[in-house]
Design an enzyme around this catalytic site. Sequence first.
Site, mmCIF file in Angstrom:
data_model
loop_
_atom_site.group_PDB
_atom_site.id
_atom_site.type_symbol
_atom_site.label_atom_id
_atom_site.label_comp_id
_atom_site.label_asym_id
_atom_site.label_seq_id
_atom_site.Cartn_x
_atom_site.Cartn_y
_atom_site.Cartn_z
ATOM 1 N N CYS A 104 49.999 42.688 -9.398
ATOM 2 C CA CYS A 104 49.507 41.739 -8.475
ATOM 3 C C CYS A 104 47.575 41.929 -8.660
ATOM 4 O O CYS A 104 47.070 42.804 -8.828
ATOM 5 C CB CYS A 104 49.446 40.741 -7.392
ATOM 6 S SG CYS A 104 48.904 41.094 -5.749
ATOM 7 N N ARG B 215 51.505 38.830 -3.759
ATOM 8 C CA ARG B 215 53.175 38.988 -4.586
ATOM 9 C C ARG B 215 53.551 40.696 -4.326
ATOM 10 O O ARG B 215 54.621 40.848 -4.065
ATOM 11 C CB ARG B 215 52.760 38.323 -5.539
ATOM 12 C CG ARG B 215 52.326 36.577 -5.489
ATOM 13 C CD ARG B 215 51.978 36.544 -7.281
ATOM 14 N NE ARG B 215 50.566 36.804 -7.300
ATOM 15 C CZ ARG B 215 50.029 36.729 -8.362
ATOM 16 N NH1 ARG B 215 50.463 35.952 -9.765
ATOM 17 N NH2 ARG B 215 48.999 37.026 -8.827
ATOM 18 N N ASP C 93 50.420 32.632 -9.001
ATOM 19 C CA ASP C 93 49.959 33.136 -7.124
ATOM 20 C C ASP C 93 49.982 32.356 -5.808
ATOM 21 O O ASP C 93 49.087 31.163 -5.930
ATOM 22 C CB ASP C 93 48.354 33.696 -7.358
ATOM 23 C CG ASP C 93 47.886 34.862 -6.482
ATOM 24 O OD1 ASP C 93 48.159 34.890 -4.638
ATOM 25 O OD2 ASP C 93 46.204 35.171 -6.195
#
Length: 156
Positions: free
Chosen positions: A7, A13, A124
């Site tokens: 990420c 994540r 996100d």
Amino acid sequence: MKVIFVCLGNICRSPMAESLFRQMVIDAGLADQIQIDSAGTSDIAAGSPADSRTKAVLAEHDLSADGLIARQLNDQDFYDADYILVMDQMNMLDARSMAPAGLADKVHGIYVAVAGKEDHWIVDPWITHRFHDTYESLSEALPAWLKQFQKELNRA
């Protein structure tokens, strides 16, 4: 086989994916065949532990956050990994642009293995604050990858 989840900063994540997928791999009896790691396309959080909200969601599901320290994706990752799984379109563009020549094809979207959802992404949660949604999305996408990897390992 080696899989790296990616990420932006490697604090939300991708560490959540790393922890969840590690447990799935252990449960499937494949811990000796599949290595799991995570990284960020940016070094913005390098050296930081996973976000406290990521840790909280992992704890709710009895998943460990131990050893989840942010780092930036690097050239060696592209040589070592079989798959680099990214969370969103910007991660895809960034990771592919970071890849050494001839290795960008190792980068795949997190939902590519999920039939009918190949174009889905995971937003996100650092921005949305919806960490449980991230967990649910990963819980949907990761089993398809595990099945794909099991097939590949059985062919080897």
